[in-house]
Design a protein around this motif. Structure first.
Motif, PDB file in Angstrom:
ATOM      1  N   GLY A  84     -39.591 -29.849  20.222  1.00  0.00           N
ATOM      2  CA  GLY A  84     -38.881 -29.326  18.846  1.00  0.00           C
ATOM      3  C   GLY A  84     -38.474 -30.381  18.034  1.00  0.00           C
ATOM      4  N   PRO A  85     -38.339 -30.195  16.668  1.00  0.00           N
ATOM      5  CA  PRO A  85     -37.907 -31.352  15.820  1.00  0.00           C
ATOM      6  C   PRO A  85     -36.962 -32.119  16.053  1.00  0.00           C
ATOM      7  CG  PRO A  85     -37.390 -29.303  14.743  1.00  0.00           C
ATOM      8  CD  PRO A  85     -38.092 -28.841  16.175  1.00  0.00           C
ATOM      9  N   LEU A  86     -36.786 -33.309  15.619  1.00  0.00           N
ATOM     10  CA  LEU A  86     -35.584 -34.162  15.754  1.00  0.00           C
ATOM     11  C   LEU A  86     -34.514 -33.649  14.924  1.00  0.00           C
ATOM     12  CD1 LEU A  86     -37.021 -37.684  15.059  1.00  0.00           C
ATOM     13  CD2 LEU A  86     -36.866 -36.631  17.129  1.00  0.00           C
ATOM     14  N   HIS A  87     -33.403 -33.776  15.817  1.00  0.00           N
ATOM     15  CA  HIS A  87     -32.310 -33.168  15.251  1.00  0.00           C
ATOM     16  C   HIS A  87     -30.978 -34.396  15.046  1.00  0.00           C
ATOM     17  CE1 HIS A  87     -30.423 -33.496  19.187  1.00  0.00           C
ATOM     18  NE2 HIS A  87     -31.480 -32.605  19.582  1.00  0.00           N
ATOM     19  N   GLU A  93     -46.738 -34.238  15.808  1.00  0.00           N
ATOM     20  CA  GLU A  93     -46.645 -34.694  14.508  1.00  0.00           C
ATOM     21  C   GLU A  93     -45.672 -34.532  13.338  1.00  0.00           C
ATOM     22  OE1 GLU A  93     -49.349 -36.597  13.412  1.00  0.00           O
ATOM     23  OE2 GLU A  93     -50.438 -36.310  15.279  1.00  0.00           O
ATOM     24  N   VAL A  94     -44.987 -33.305  13.663  1.00  0.00           N
ATOM     25  CA  VAL A  94     -43.576 -32.939  13.081  1.00  0.00           C
ATOM     26  C   VAL A  94     -42.646 -34.163  13.184  1.00  0.00           C
ATOM     27  CG1 VAL A  94     -41.534 -31.551  12.703  1.00  0.00           C
ATOM     28  CG2 VAL A  94     -43.992 -30.419  12.989  1.00  0.00           C
ATOM     29  N   ILE A  95     -42.709 -34.452  14.454  1.00  0.00           N
ATOM     30  CA  ILE A  95     -41.590 -35.501  14.700  1.00  0.00           C
ATOM     31  C   ILE A  95     -42.190 -36.974  14.060  1.00  0.00           C
ATOM     32  CG2 ILE A  95     -40.657 -37.155  16.703  1.00  0.00           C
ATOM     33  CD1 ILE A  95     -40.630 -34.756  18.318  1.00  0.00           C
ATOM     34  N   GLY A 133     -43.989 -37.419  11.318  1.00  0.00           N
ATOM     35  CA  GLY A 133     -43.435 -37.140  10.106  1.00  0.00           C
ATOM     36  C   GLY A 133     -42.040 -37.246   9.537  1.00  0.00           C
ATOM     37  N   GLN A 134     -41.299 -36.635  10.639  1.00  0.00           N
ATOM     38  CA  GLN A 134     -39.797 -36.955  10.298  1.00  0.00           C
ATOM     39  C   GLN A 134     -39.229 -38.526  10.392  1.00  0.00           C
ATOM     40  OE1 GLN A 134     -38.518 -34.344  13.404  1.00  0.00           O
ATOM     41  NE2 GLN A 134     -37.226 -33.553  11.908  1.00  0.00           N
ATOM     42  N   LEU A 135     -39.919 -39.190  11.373  1.00  0.00           N
ATOM     43  CA  LEU A 135     -39.381 -40.497  11.527  1.00  0.00           C
ATOM     44  C   LEU A 135     -40.019 -41.325  10.188  1.00  0.00           C
ATOM     45  CD1 LEU A 135     -40.506 -41.229  15.037  1.00  0.00           C
ATOM     46  CD2 LEU A 135     -38.165 -41.184  14.238  1.00  0.00           C
ATOM     47  N   ASP A 136     -41.342 -41.109   9.886  1.00  0.00           N
ATOM     48  CA  ASP A 136     -41.763 -41.751   8.868  1.00  0.00           C
ATOM     49  C   ASP A 136     -40.932 -41.500   7.291  1.00  0.00           C
ATOM     50  OD1 ASP A 136     -44.440 -43.105   7.513  1.00  0.00           O
ATOM     51  OD2 ASP A 136     -44.153 -41.488   6.129  1.00  0.00           O
ATOM     52  N   ALA A 137     -40.518 -40.274   7.174  1.00  0.00           N
ATOM     53  CA  ALA A 137     -39.833 -39.972   6.031  1.00  0.00           C
ATOM     54  C   ALA A 137     -38.509 -40.487   6.201  1.00  0.00           C
ATOM     55  CB  ALA A 137     -39.691 -38.292   5.973  1.00  0.00           C
ATOM     56  N   ILE A 162     -33.449 -32.144  11.581  1.00  0.00           N
ATOM     57  CA  ILE A 162     -32.943 -33.136  10.482  1.00  0.00           C
ATOM     58  C   ILE A 162     -33.459 -32.476   8.779  1.00  0.00           C
ATOM     59  CG2 ILE A 162     -32.969 -35.232   9.470  1.00  0.00           C
ATOM     60  CD1 ILE A 162     -33.743 -36.121  12.440  1.00  0.00           C
ATOM     61  N   ASP A 163     -32.553 -32.486   7.822  1.00  0.00           N
ATOM     62  CA  ASP A 163     -32.727 -32.289   6.586  1.00  0.00           C
ATOM     63  C   ASP A 163     -33.115 -33.510   5.900  1.00  0.00           C
ATOM     64  OD1 ASP A 163     -32.927 -31.348   4.266  1.00  0.00           O
ATOM     65  OD2 ASP A 163     -30.610 -30.923   3.804  1.00  0.00           O
ATOM     66  N   LEU A 164     -34.430 -33.428   5.751  1.00  0.00           N
ATOM     67  CA  LEU A 164     -35.152 -34.420   5.025  1.00  0.00           C
ATOM     68  C   LEU A 164     -35.112 -34.514   3.543  1.00  0.00           C
ATOM     69  CD1 LEU A 164     -38.403 -34.533   7.203  1.00  0.00           C
ATOM     70  CD2 LEU A 164     -36.368 -36.284   7.340  1.00  0.00           C
TER      71      LEU A 164
END
Length: 293
Positions: free
Chosen positions: A13-16, A55-57, A59-63, A242-244
């Motif tokens: 699942g995505p990072l929280h 890839e979602v994760i 992308g979150q880290l990069d953002a 996480i709300d980016l």
């Protein structure tokens, strides 16, 4: 060895908010020590990982500005590494084949679950007696004592508290414990910073490191982020991604969970990260001073 740290999310699942605290802490510790920070996608349990979640994760880290110093690696692509480690353990007598089903283990072990798993009673330690091998287990022995940078002295009796644990599952998938130890050694990881919920895994991993002749990294387990019901915030209990829309705000929240008090006026992720590194460096210096006194 020069410092090499890592963040190793499972793409279930995505990072929280909870996983961001662990990611930020590992990144900060690497930066505060002038070291390298790696990202490893721990997708060894493929059936639990939705396609594209890795890839979602990333992308979150990069953002959030948390970018690794080397290209990420995926556990699902490293089976040969794990097989080589298992072969060494078998050859040295540290691993053995197990023919038991889960129902048989439950019947033999009795109703004593430990974090969702039964303590294996050692039925196949002396062989499967003609039954086909279903899985591979590590032969534990004695107590493991270790030092955590935050939690202090830790101890666990592997024989009475864990039992001979799985290295390769009956479905052919590699177990987390073996994969993470092989990965950390192959990547030259010197320091592991992760959530406190994983501290219980550390003795098993140290036992594997010793059996394989691998160095033992330093460990730091961070405080957990709890949901409103008091349980650990996790993907399993529906933690929100996480709300980016506000990366700086999310990073400030994570830094606060780590006890870092940042001054007002930091409106960008870069400013928050720079300020957090400075605060973390001070904590590292303070900790080093306490150890030397």
């Amino acid at each position: 060895m020069s410092y090499r740290g890592r963040f190793a999310p499972s793409p279930t699942g995505p990072l929280h908010a909870g996983s961001l605290v662990a990611a930020l802490a590992s990144w900060l510790d690497a930066r505060a020590h002038g070291g390298e920070w790696l990202v490893r996608i721990e997708d060894v349990d493929g059936p639990r990982c939705p396609p594209g979640m890795d890839e979602v994760i990333l992308g979150q880290l990069d953002a959030l500005g948390l970018r690794p110093d080397e290209p990420p690696v995926w556990q699902s692509r490293r089976g040969e590494l794990y097989q080589a480690a298992l072969d060494r353990l078998i050859a040295s007598g540290h691993a053995y084949g197990c023919a038991c089903t889960r129902a048989e283990i439950a019947a033999a072990a009795g109703p004593k679950p430990r974090h969702g798993e039964l303590i294996y009673p050692g039925t196949c330690r002396d062989g499967t007696h003609g039954r086909p091998v279903r899985a591979w287990r590590f032969r534990v022995a004695g107590r493991i004592n270790w030092q955590d940078r935050r939690l202090g002295a830790q101890s666990q009796d592997l024989e009475t508290e864990v039992g001979d644990f799985i290295l390769k599952r009956a479905d052919g998938l590699w177990a987390y414990q073996l994969a993470v130890v092989a990965d950390d050694a192959e990547q030259g990881v010197t320091d592991i910073v992760r959530g406190e919920d994983l501290a219980d895994n550390t003795p098993r991993q140290i036992a594997l490191q010793r059996a394989l002749g691998f160095p033992t990294p330093r460990y730091l387990h961070t405080p957990l982020v709890l949901a409103v019901d008091g349980h650990k915030l996790s993907k399993q209990n529906g933690a929100a991604a996480i709300d980016l829309a506000d990366p700086a705000g999310r990073l400030r929240d994570a830094a606060s969970r780590l006890g870092l008090r940042l001054p007002d006026g930091m409106n960008s992720a870069e400013e928050v990260l720079t300020g957090s590194v400075s605060k973390w460096e001070a904590l590292v210096r303070e900790s080093a001073g306490e150890r030397s006194s």
